[in-house]
Design an enzyme around this catalytic site. Structure first.
Site, PDB file in Angstrom:
ATOM      1  N   ASN A   6     -41.747  -8.451  -1.254  1.00 51.15           N
ATOM      2  CA  ASN A   6     -40.347  -8.662  -1.643  1.00 51.15           C
ATOM      3  C   ASN A   6     -39.683  -9.627  -0.641  1.00 51.15           C
ATOM      4  OD1 ASN A   6     -37.528  -8.354  -1.848  1.00 51.15           O
ATOM      5  ND2 ASN A   6     -37.815  -6.457  -2.977  1.00 51.15           N
ATOM      6  N   HIS A   9     -34.994 -10.505   1.434  1.00 46.58           N
ATOM      7  CA  HIS A   9     -34.316 -10.538   2.741  1.00 46.58           C
ATOM      8  C   HIS A   9     -34.283 -11.927   3.369  1.00 46.58           C
ATOM      9  CE1 HIS A   9     -33.582  -6.346   2.766  1.00 46.58           C
ATOM     10  NE2 HIS A   9     -34.858  -6.064   2.582  1.00 46.58           N
ATOM     11  N   ARG A  17     -25.489 -17.894   6.240  1.00 43.28           N
ATOM     12  CA  ARG A  17     -24.955 -19.171   6.720  1.00 43.28           C
ATOM     13  C   ARG A  17     -24.532 -20.086   5.577  1.00 43.28           C
ATOM     14  NH1 ARG A  17     -25.801 -21.577  11.931  1.00 43.28           N
ATOM     15  NH2 ARG A  17     -25.025 -19.987  13.311  1.00 43.28           N
ATOM     16  N   HIS A  42     -35.386  -9.716  -6.507  1.00 44.56           N
ATOM     17  CA  HIS A  42     -34.361  -8.966  -7.245  1.00 44.56           C
ATOM     18  C   HIS A  42     -33.168  -9.885  -7.486  1.00 44.56           C
ATOM     19  CE1 HIS A  42     -31.832  -4.976  -7.367  1.00 44.56           C
ATOM     20  NE2 HIS A  42     -31.597  -5.745  -8.404  1.00 44.56           N
ATOM     21  N   ARG A  44     -29.811  -9.835  -8.337  1.00 46.41           N
ATOM     22  CA  ARG A  44     -28.711  -8.869  -8.499  1.00 46.41           C
ATOM     23  C   ARG A  44     -27.570  -9.510  -9.269  1.00 46.41           C
ATOM     24  NH1 ARG A  44     -29.372  -4.235  -4.700  1.00 46.41           N
ATOM     25  NH2 ARG A  44     -27.446  -3.523  -5.616  1.00 46.41           N
ATOM     26  N   ARG A  48     -26.246 -11.624  -4.506  1.00 47.78           N
ATOM     27  CA  ARG A  48     -26.007 -11.583  -3.049  1.00 47.78           C
ATOM     28  C   ARG A  48     -27.186 -12.117  -2.243  1.00 47.78           C
ATOM     29  NH1 ARG A  48     -26.416  -5.150  -2.003  1.00 47.78           N
ATOM     30  NH2 ARG A  48     -24.891  -5.122  -3.658  1.00 47.78           N
ATOM     31  N   HIS A  49     -28.378 -12.095  -2.804  1.00 48.81           N
ATOM     32  CA  HIS A  49     -29.483 -12.742  -2.071  1.00 48.81           C
ATOM     33  C   HIS A  49     -30.187 -13.778  -2.954  1.00 48.81           C
ATOM     34  CE1 HIS A  49     -31.451  -9.219  -3.771  1.00 48.81           C
ATOM     35  NE2 HIS A  49     -30.979  -8.396  -2.869  1.00 48.81           N
ATOM     36  N   GLU A  68     -37.189  -7.917 -10.240  1.00 49.67           N
ATOM     37  CA  GLU A  68     -36.413  -6.668 -10.288  1.00 49.67           C
ATOM     38  C   GLU A  68     -35.063  -6.983 -10.909  1.00 49.67           C
ATOM     39  OE1 GLU A  68     -38.292  -4.735  -6.227  1.00 49.67           O
ATOM     40  OE2 GLU A  68     -36.180  -5.237  -6.300  1.00 49.67           O
ATOM     41  N   THR A  98     -28.941  -1.182  -0.802  1.00 47.57           N
ATOM     42  CA  THR A  98     -30.236  -1.418  -1.440  1.00 47.57           C
ATOM     43  C   THR A  98     -30.328  -0.472  -2.626  1.00 47.57           C
ATOM     44  OG1 THR A  98     -32.639  -1.466  -1.085  1.00 47.57           O
ATOM     45  CG2 THR A  98     -31.423   0.203   0.123  1.00 47.57           C
ATOM     46  N   THR A  99     -31.444  -0.515  -3.362  1.00 46.53           N
ATOM     47  CA  THR A  99     -31.537   0.303  -4.577  1.00 46.53           C
ATOM     48  C   THR A  99     -31.728   1.773  -4.211  1.00 46.53           C
ATOM     49  OG1 THR A  99     -32.644  -1.617  -5.526  1.00 46.53           O
ATOM     50  CG2 THR A  99     -32.611   0.388  -6.853  1.00 46.53           C
ATOM     51  N   GLU A 149     -42.676   2.414 -11.451  1.00 47.74           N
ATOM     52  CA  GLU A 149     -42.738   2.222 -10.004  1.00 47.74           C
ATOM     53  C   GLU A 149     -42.004   3.416  -9.410  1.00 47.74           C
ATOM     54  OE1 GLU A 149     -41.995  -1.634  -8.260  1.00 47.74           O
ATOM     55  OE2 GLU A 149     -41.162  -0.709  -6.452  1.00 47.74           O
ATOM     56  N   HIS A 189     -40.370   1.219  -1.751  1.00 44.95           N
ATOM     57  CA  HIS A 189     -39.088   1.450  -1.087  1.00 44.95           C
ATOM     58  C   HIS A 189     -39.279   2.181   0.236  1.00 44.95           C
ATOM     59  CE1 HIS A 189     -34.718   1.046  -1.314  1.00 44.95           C
ATOM     60  NE2 HIS A 189     -34.750   2.039  -0.429  1.00 44.95           N
ATOM     61  N   GLY A 190     -38.945   1.484   1.297  1.00 42.93           N
ATOM     62  CA  GLY A 190     -38.974   2.094   2.626  1.00 42.93           C
ATOM     63  C   GLY A 190     -40.373   2.241   3.211  1.00 42.93           C
ATOM     64  N   GLY A 211     -40.774  -4.874   1.153  1.00 45.65           N
ATOM     65  CA  GLY A 211     -39.970  -5.994   1.609  1.00 45.65           C
ATOM     66  C   GLY A 211     -39.419  -5.817   3.010  1.00 45.65           C
ATOM     67  N   HIS A 212     -38.534  -4.850   3.163  1.00 48.57           N
ATOM     68  CA  HIS A 212     -37.755  -4.751   4.393  1.00 48.57           C
ATOM     69  C   HIS A 212     -38.619  -4.677   5.648  1.00 48.57           C
ATOM     70  CE1 HIS A 212     -34.884  -2.954   7.312  1.00 48.57           C
ATOM     71  NE2 HIS A 212     -34.085  -3.822   6.731  1.00 48.57           N
TER      72      HIS A 212
HETATM   73  N1  PXP Z   1     -39.256  -1.797  -5.217  1.00 47.33           N
HETATM   74  C1  PXP Z   1     -37.999  -1.839  -5.720  1.00 47.33           C
HETATM   75  C2  PXP Z   1     -37.819  -1.601  -7.179  1.00 47.33           C
HETATM   76  C3  PXP Z   1     -36.902  -2.127  -4.882  1.00 47.33           C
HETATM   77  O1  PXP Z   1     -35.658  -2.174  -5.408  1.00 47.33           O
HETATM   78  C4  PXP Z   1     -37.142  -2.377  -3.522  1.00 47.33           C
HETATM   79  C5  PXP Z   1     -35.976  -2.706  -2.630  1.00 47.33           C
HETATM   80  O2  PXP Z   1     -35.463  -3.939  -2.971  1.00 47.33           O
HETATM   81  C6  PXP Z   1     -38.460  -2.366  -3.059  1.00 47.33           C
HETATM   82  C7  PXP Z   1     -39.488  -2.042  -3.919  1.00 47.33           C
HETATM   83  C8  PXP Z   1     -38.804  -2.701  -1.637  1.00 47.33           C
HETATM   84  O3  PXP Z   1     -38.205  -1.809  -0.759  1.00 47.33           O
HETATM   85  P1  PXP Z   1     -38.215  -2.134   0.802  1.00 47.33           P
HETATM   86  O4  PXP Z   1     -37.431  -3.385   0.979  1.00 47.33           O
HETATM   87  O5  PXP Z   1     -37.581  -0.943   1.400  1.00 47.33           O
HETATM   88  O6  PXP Z   1     -39.652  -2.323   1.191  1.00 47.33           O
END
Ligand code: PXP
Length: 235
Positions: A6, A9, A17, A42, A44, A48-49, A68, A98-99, A149, A189-190, A211-212
């Site tokens: 992902n 970010h 900037r 994603h 949105r 925003r990104h 997404e 975040t989601t 997912e 996620h996470g 992603g994060h």
């Molecule tokens: N999957 C989905 C559907 C998400 O919305 C996100 C967060 O954008 C992720 C995966 C990735 O999550 P993370 O950035 O916490 O790794």
């Protein structure tokens, strides 16, 4: 198990900037050097990104995009035009960072069944981002999704507290139920370096979307090199 990276970010940092740095295209090119399944982006509602043009630029690189998206008419039109490899339908609230939490598929079955039809007809794989709950899994099967997912947010929070068994079991049994209904199963996620090994305990998991933590680690893996480079340039 495959990986979707992902890159939202990178766009968040760029937009801070309002310029072009860091470039989403450079990030995509680096990610595509590795054996990943797809780039997850994603779009949105408030942009925003990721911006619309980012999607088309990344697609031009030949990348498989996992888009997404919220189940809105506006984003559906973009998805049908872009034709990503897959879409993951997510809940979206403007105020959230975040989601947070999965999509309530069970509560809007008929709407989502109709909503995903044109996407499926266009040959796009459709995934539902849901909590590991039997009713949500069954509803995802009912509407004709290809994938679920599983939102791993509860698991990752429990992991931080050192008491994750219960949450991991929920993921395992939701995955089993999904597979018995003919759905393929992803998760995300996470997830991070510390907790990701536990995903290997979930049988038949196809793909992780992360992603994060990847982007966060990249900052420190690259920081020393970029300071060194700047020192060299001003010598
Ligand atoms: N999957 C989905 C559907 C998400 O919305 C996100 C967060 O954008 C992720 C995966 C990735 O999550 P993370 O950035 O916490 O790794």
């Amino acid at each position: 198990m495959k990986l979707g990276v992902n890159i939202d970010h990178i766009a968040t940092l760029r937009n801070a900037r309002g310029g072009i740095e860091p470039s989403i295209i450079e990030a995509a090119k680096i990610a595509l050097k590795e054996n990943i399944l797809a780039l997850t982006m994603h779009l949105r509602e408030d942009r925003r990104h990721i911006k619309d043009e980012d999607l088309y630029e990344v697609k031009k690189l030949g990348a498989k995009i996992n888009l997404e998206m919220a189940a809105t008419e506006e984003i559906q039109k973009i998805a049908l035009d872009l034709k990503p490899y897959s879409v993951c339908i997510v809940p979206e609230r403007r105020q959230e960072i975040t989601t947070e939490g999965g999509l309530d598929v069970a509560g809007q079955k008929e709407y989502l069944k109709e909503y995903i039809k044109p996407l499926k007809n266009a040959g796009i794989l459709v995934s539902m981002f849901i909590d590991a709950h039997p009713a949500q899994v069954e509803a995802s099967s009912y509407i004709g999704a290809d994938y679920i997912e599983m939102h791993t947010g509860c698991f990752t929070h429990a992991f931080e507290k050192g008491d994750f068994e219960n949450e991991l079991e929920k993921l395992k049994s939701a995955a089993k139920l999904a597979q018995s209904l003919g759905l393929k199963v992803n998760a995300g996620h996470g997830l991070n370096y510390e907790n990701v090994y536990l995903m290997k305990e979930i049988e038949g998991l196809c793909e992780l979307n992360i992603g994060h933590s990847i982007i966060s680690k990249a900052v420190f893996d690259g920081l020393q090199a970029s300071i060194k480079k700047m020192l060299e340039l001003i010598k």
